[in-house]
Design an enzyme around this catalytic site. Sequence first.
Site, mmCIF file in Angstrom:
data_model
loop_
_atom_site.group_PDB
_atom_site.id
_atom_site.type_symbol
_atom_site.label_atom_id
_atom_site.label_comp_id
_atom_site.label_asym_id
_atom_site.label_seq_id
_atom_site.Cartn_x
_atom_site.Cartn_y
_atom_site.Cartn_z
ATOM 1 N N GLY A 1 -26.625 0.691 -1.884
ATOM 2 C CA GLY A 1 -27.073 -0.517 -2.565
ATOM 3 C C GLY A 1 -26.489 -1.762 -1.935
ATOM 4 C CD GLN B 1 -22.477 -5.811 -1.260
ATOM 5 O OE1 GLN B 1 -23.404 -5.346 -1.922
ATOM 6 N NE2 GLN B 1 -21.704 -5.072 -0.485
ATOM 7 C CB CYS C 1 -17.988 -1.461 -1.081
ATOM 8 S SG CYS C 1 -18.758 -3.064 -1.307
ATOM 9 C CG LEU C 2 -23.300 -1.264 2.316
ATOM 10 C CD1 LEU C 2 -24.707 -1.837 2.176
ATOM 11 C CD2 LEU C 2 -23.225 -0.303 3.488
ATOM 12 C CG HIS D 1 -20.989 -0.338 -6.293
ATOM 13 N ND1 HIS D 1 -19.825 0.238 -5.831
ATOM 14 C CD2 HIS D 1 -21.292 -1.308 -5.389
ATOM 15 C CE1 HIS D 1 -19.458 -0.363 -4.710
ATOM 16 N NE2 HIS D 1 -20.336 -1.306 -4.417
ATOM 17 C CD GLU D 2 -24.960 -2.476 -4.980
ATOM 18 O OE1 GLU D 2 -24.741 -3.657 -4.656
ATOM 19 O OE2 GLU D 2 -24.463 -1.518 -4.359
ATOM 20 C CG HIS E 1 -21.138 -6.085 -5.310
ATOM 21 N ND1 HIS E 1 -20.089 -6.611 -4.599
ATOM 22 C CD2 HIS E 1 -21.329 -4.825 -4.836
ATOM 23 C CE1 HIS E 1 -19.658 -5.701 -3.733
ATOM 24 N NE2 HIS E 1 -20.383 -4.611 -3.869
#
Length: 170
Positions: free
Chosen positions: A47, A52, A89-90, A131-132, A135
């Site tokens: 995601g 981000q 996480c990216l 998670h998203e 963010h």
Amino acid sequence: MAEKTILPFGDPILRKIARPVDGLGPRVLKLLDDMRDTLYAAEGRAGLAAPQIGILRRVAVLDCGDGLIELINPEILEASGEQTGAEACLSYPGYRGLVTRAYAVKVRTLTRAGETVVLEAEGYPAVCMQHEIDHLNGVLFIDHVREPLLVHETTGHRVRVLDVQRLTRG
């Protein structure tokens, strides 16, 4: 469409609360398309949230194995159960930590057509949604990690969670 640069942990934008999307015009649709392209270009992805890529809007995209899901102004309506698993996480590529989250969620969101829908997810897709959405609220997975170390999935390198949290708090 365009692939965007993913901001790393330490960038102050990741700790800011994203603003709601007011209208679904061409800019929001392009943002969704760019986020999709960025997500699918990233290794180890599940995601991506707009902060981000430096955009403080309540937009996220995810693909947890069942196809692309777009979230616009998402809100968790219900959360139930509990599950613990490795999360990454990216914005901090390769590092994982154990996180406990709800097992099931109901999320109200807008579609790109402007319709309000309620999505239900269990297991891994529920983790991805939480998670998203975190963010979008300036919360990172490391804020939920229960162990003192993050471990890199390929090298085995370990870093202290407290050190990474300090990095992300500026």
